[in-house]
Motif scaffolding. Structure first.
Motif, PDB file in Angstrom:
ATOM      1  N   ARG A  42      49.060  36.556  48.677  1.00 55.21           N
ATOM      2  CA  ARG A  42      49.555  35.452  49.506  1.00 55.21           C
ATOM      3  C   ARG A  42      51.005  35.109  49.183  1.00 55.21           C
ATOM      4  NH1 ARG A  42      45.588  31.017  51.827  1.00 55.21           N
ATOM      5  NH2 ARG A  42      44.289  32.460  53.010  1.00 55.21           N
TER       6      ARG A  42
ATOM      7  N   LEU B 178      44.211  36.941  45.039  1.00 54.77           N
ATOM      8  CA  LEU B 178      44.464  36.133  46.233  1.00 54.77           C
ATOM      9  C   LEU B 178      45.862  35.530  46.156  1.00 54.77           C
ATOM     10  CD1 LEU B 178      43.429  34.706  48.831  1.00 54.77           C
ATOM     11  CD2 LEU B 178      42.478  32.943  47.345  1.00 54.77           C
ATOM     12  N   CYS B 179      46.201  34.979  45.014  1.00 51.02           N
ATOM     13  CA  CYS B 179      47.515  34.385  44.799  1.00 51.02           C
ATOM     14  C   CYS B 179      48.614  35.437  44.953  1.00 51.02           C
ATOM     15  CB  CYS B 179      47.555  33.754  43.405  1.00 51.02           C
ATOM     16  SG  CYS B 179      49.110  32.943  43.023  1.00 51.02           S
TER      17      CYS B 179
ATOM     18  N   ALA C 217      45.118  28.979  45.111  1.00 54.13           N
ATOM     19  CA  ALA C 217      44.052  29.980  45.283  1.00 54.13           C
ATOM     20  C   ALA C 217      42.732  29.455  44.724  1.00 54.13           C
ATOM     21  CB  ALA C 217      44.444  31.286  44.596  1.00 54.13           C
TER      22      ALA C 217
END
Length: 182
Positions: A26, A22-23, A46
């Motif tokens: 993003r 996710l990090c 995250a």
């Protein structure tokens, strides 16, 4: 949120193991360009988002983020955000660069719409996008959304006044285009 799946992917709640992926997506400037989070997006951000989403389900008032993952491996491919507002919902999507261009967002959107309209029985769903985000506009149009209008320079985003294009889909429109199980 129960898991929902099509052949290649599934929607599921985030897990702590999703935080690094996710990090990573993003923090990709191309992914973040039309999104509302700040860069850099830290691993702690995250982890905090994942913690906030624990126990949330689609249809609740407010924003709910759900993971969009490979059905076989469970690998995180992106996420959908749904903001419940009574009988309506606002929708957002973010896809990791490695998952783009393979039709996965369209499949995932069908899953999300199946829950919004099928399971939850909502009346309308809409998305608000920067009109320069041509990939998002094409995704919404493929899913049966209609362009409802564009508001000129209506919000301040990343140092500039930005237009806002709204796309909407009614339950009746979704039902007319979705094959019904017999």
């Amino acid at each position: 949120m129960p898991r929902a799946a099509l052949s290649r992917l599934m929607l599921r709640p985030f897990t702590r193991a999703d935080a690094p992926a996710l990090c990573a997506y993003r923090n990709d400037p191309a992914v973040a360009r039309y999104q509302g989070w700040n860069l850099p997006y830290a691993l702690a951000d995250a982890e905090a988002l994942i913690t906030q989403m624990q126990g949330r389900t689609l249809g609740q008032d407010g924003w709910t983020q759900v993971a969009f993952a490979d059905a076989t491996s469970g690998k995180l491919l992106g996420d959908f955000a749904v903001r419940g507002m009574g009988q309506q919902a606002e929708l957002g999507v973010t896809l990791a660069p490695t998952a783009q261009g393979r039709g996965l967002a369209s499949e995932g959107l069908r899953l999300v719409l199946g829950q919004i309209f099928g399971s939850l029985g909502l009346h309308r769903v809409y998305a608000s996008i920067d009109p320069r985000n041509q990939a998002a506009a094409a995704l919404l149009l493929r899913a049966g959304f209609r362009h409802e209008g564009t508001t000129r320079q209506s919000y301040w985003h990343r140092g500039e006044w930005t237009d806002d294009a709204t796309y909407g889909l009614l339950y009746s429109e979704w039902q007319a285009q979705t094959p019904q199980e017999k």
